[in-house]
Write a protein that holds these residues in place. Structure first.
Motif, PDB file in Angstrom:
ATOM      1  N   VAL A  12      42.609  55.696  35.752  1.00 16.41           N
ATOM      2  CA  VAL A  12      41.396  55.804  34.933  1.00 16.41           C
ATOM      3  C   VAL A  12      40.737  54.436  34.780  1.00 16.41           C
ATOM      4  O   VAL A  12      39.506  54.310  34.833  1.00 16.41           O
ATOM      5  N   ILE A  13      41.563  53.390  34.590  1.00 16.25           N
ATOM      6  CA  ILE A  13      41.016  52.035  34.468  1.00 16.25           C
ATOM      7  C   ILE A  13      40.266  51.646  35.738  1.00 16.25           C
ATOM      8  O   ILE A  13      39.141  51.125  35.686  1.00 16.25           O
ATOM      9  N   LEU A  14      40.871  51.895  36.908  1.00 16.59           N
ATOM     10  CA  LEU A  14      40.227  51.548  38.177  1.00 16.59           C
ATOM     11  C   LEU A  14      38.950  52.355  38.369  1.00 16.59           C
ATOM     12  O   LEU A  14      37.925  51.821  38.826  1.00 16.59           O
ATOM     13  N   GLY A  15      38.976  53.650  38.033  1.00 18.30           N
ATOM     14  CA  GLY A  15      37.775  54.469  38.156  1.00 18.30           C
ATOM     15  C   GLY A  15      36.648  53.974  37.275  1.00 18.30           C
ATOM     16  O   GLY A  15      35.486  53.898  37.695  1.00 18.30           O
ATOM     17  N   SER A  16      36.965  53.610  36.033  1.00 22.28           N
ATOM     18  CA  SER A  16      35.935  53.093  35.130  1.00 22.28           C
ATOM     19  C   SER A  16      35.381  51.761  35.620  1.00 22.28           C
ATOM     20  O   SER A  16      34.175  51.501  35.509  1.00 22.28           O
TER      21      SER A  16
END
Length: 492
Positions: free
Chosen positions: A330-334
């Motif tokens: 989720v961090i990488l996607g954001s």
């Protein structure tokens, strides 16, 4: 079949290799092999533990029923392939981040299937890059990243900031700007220096920032003892993170400046008398430590201080990293979502800062989110200038002397005269002893002032050099005071 009718082993290997692999060379003459349709390339002469082309070729021949060949046949075949590849077009190889076609950039996820992230002006997606567009080079430092999550609505950024112990909002937006800069292959970014009291989680926070780009295998390391080992470590990965620094020797400081803004090394090739090996490098750099002592002015312009604070509630390592690993997709996607948004934002380029590309990125981040990253970056540079001055007695003495120069006035003397004047000002009437490292000649003083010139200019003291018919001189001046606000002419 007689022995004369048998195809030589080297011809069998060479034919198989040219059928299943694409061979090309880089600008430094290194020949790489790339399996057809796969973006990962390996140097054909590599014997590294991350997997060599020789091993790849042997396994393919065995699995496809050609049998096992001896080392002599493999060597002869690879010699022929290398000679043929030297006539092919030059193509670069990239570690982790690469430029693509039509303004796109790529992020290598480190997966065996070669799937990567393509970041383009309208968004990002997952695909396998065309080998003609991107060739990935992988080493033992290339960890695997998780598949990023789409449409996170910024949730991953909030998760990251909650896991890290950043002291304030200004530090948070600078950390985010640095991560976005790490996804740009052509943008030099300053080196974040994570600092704070003991127990603030500097090493843990550094690992979290690095692993967003390098995967869960990314880690911090101690600073190498010499420049050659540092360059080797830098060349093998994308983000280089040095942990628990307590002192920056001049050679290490200069090497860090080169890593941040880019440089090239040339050394003699092994087992040769005249051949050389060139290594170009420019990489994101991250540092952690409580205090590194005196910071040289040229490095200060390339640093990004990120202050952390001690957490109010302690957590176990297992609990913390389990939550981080779960949140990483989720961090990488954001981060990818925000990168696309920032690159599309329009903003003026600040022309008064050394790292203009990063300053422009901060301005774009502000335009996209309203964070105030550019103001925070300017404030951080101002703090670093204070650190440089506090650690340099010569700079303090120059500022003390300049306080007696009227705004708009200037003072010229030879370097020897300046040395006499500044030495007398420092020693005072009680003739206190000079500190270690104080300039002993006019030439040494001139060189020190050249290093301090940007720092002193930020404090309103301008240093310049010139020559008359009689001798060279050093000029110290203070710019005129700006007119009162009611006397200023309108800008239109």
């Amino acid at each position: 079949m007689s022995d004369d009718d048998k195809t030589p082993a080297r011809d069998v290997i060479a034919g198989y290799a040219q059928e299943h692999f694409r061979y090309f060379r880089t600008a430094d003459g290194t020949v790489y092999a790339q399996r057809n349709g796969h973006p990962v390339a390996r140097p054909i002469r590599s014997q590294g533990t991350s997997g060599s082309h020789r091993q790849e070729l042997m396994v393919g021949l065995f699995h496809d029923g050609y049998g096992v060949f001896n080392g002599t046949a493999l060597k002869e075949a690879l010699d022929l392939i290398e000679a043929l590849a030297l006539s092919q077009d030059v193509q670069p190889v990239h570690i982790r981040v690469a430029p693509g076609f039509d303004g796109a950039t790529w992020l290598d996820l480190g997966r065996a299937d070669g799937q990567s992230v393509r970041i383009h002006p309208t968004g990002w997606d997952i695909r396998t890059p065309d080998p003609a567009e991107v060739c990935w080079r992988r080493t033992q430092l290339t960890g695997e990243l998780p598949m990023p999550v789409k449409d996170t609505d910024g949730k991953g950024i909030d998760l990251l900031l909650r896991l890290c112990n950043f002291a304030n909002a200004e530090t948070e937006c600078l950390a985010i700007a640095w991560l976005i800069g790490c996804l740009g292959p052509s943008v030099p970014v300053p080196a974040p220096f994570l600092t704070g009291p003991q127990g603030a989680g500097k090493s843990t926070g550094g690992r979290m920032l690095v692993r967003i780009i390098e995967g869960m295998s990314g880690d911090l390391r101690r600073a190498p003892k010499d420049e050659e080992n540092l360059i080797a470590a830098v060349a093998a990965g994308w983000v280089t993170a040095l942990d628990n620094l307590s002192h920056l020797a001049p050679d290490l400081s200069d090497a860090m400046c080169c890593i941040v803004t880019g440089a090239e090394t040339v050394k003699r090739a092994l087992y040769t008398d005249g051949d050389v090996v060139r290594a170009r490098y420019r990489r994101p750099l991250l540092l952690t430590g409580i205090d590194v002592g005196v910071i040289r002015p040229d490095l200060a312009e390339r640093l990004l201080p990120l202050r952390l604070e001690r957490p109010s509630v302690r957590r176990t390592e297992a609990e913390l990293w389990a939550e981080y690993a779960q949140a990483l997709p989720v961090i990488l996607g954001s981060l990818l979502d925000l990168t696309v948004k920032v690159r599309a934002a329009e903003a003026d380029i600040p022309t008064d800062l050394r790292m203009a590309d990063f300053a422009h990125l901060c301005a774009q981040l502000d335009a996209a989110t309203g964070f105030g990253a550019l103001a925070a970056y300017r404030a951080s540079l101002d703090d670093l200038n204070d650190d440089v001055i506090e650690g340099d007695l010569l700079a303090q003495t120059v500022l003390k002397h300049a306080a007696g120069i009227a705004p708009g006035a200037e003072e010229r003397m030879t370097s020897a005269e300046w040395l006499h004047a500044l030495t007398g000002l420092y020693s005072g009437e009680d003739c206190r002893p000079l500190p270690k490292g104080w300039p002993t000649t006019g030439k040494v003083l001139s060189d020190r002032l050249k290093r301090l010139q940007p720092t002193l200019a930020a404090r309103g003291v301008l240093i310049d050099w010139g020559r008359t018919k009689a001798a060279r001189y050093i000029e110290m001046a203070r710019p005129p005071a700006p007119p009162p606000a009611h006397e200023q002419k309108p800008a239109f």
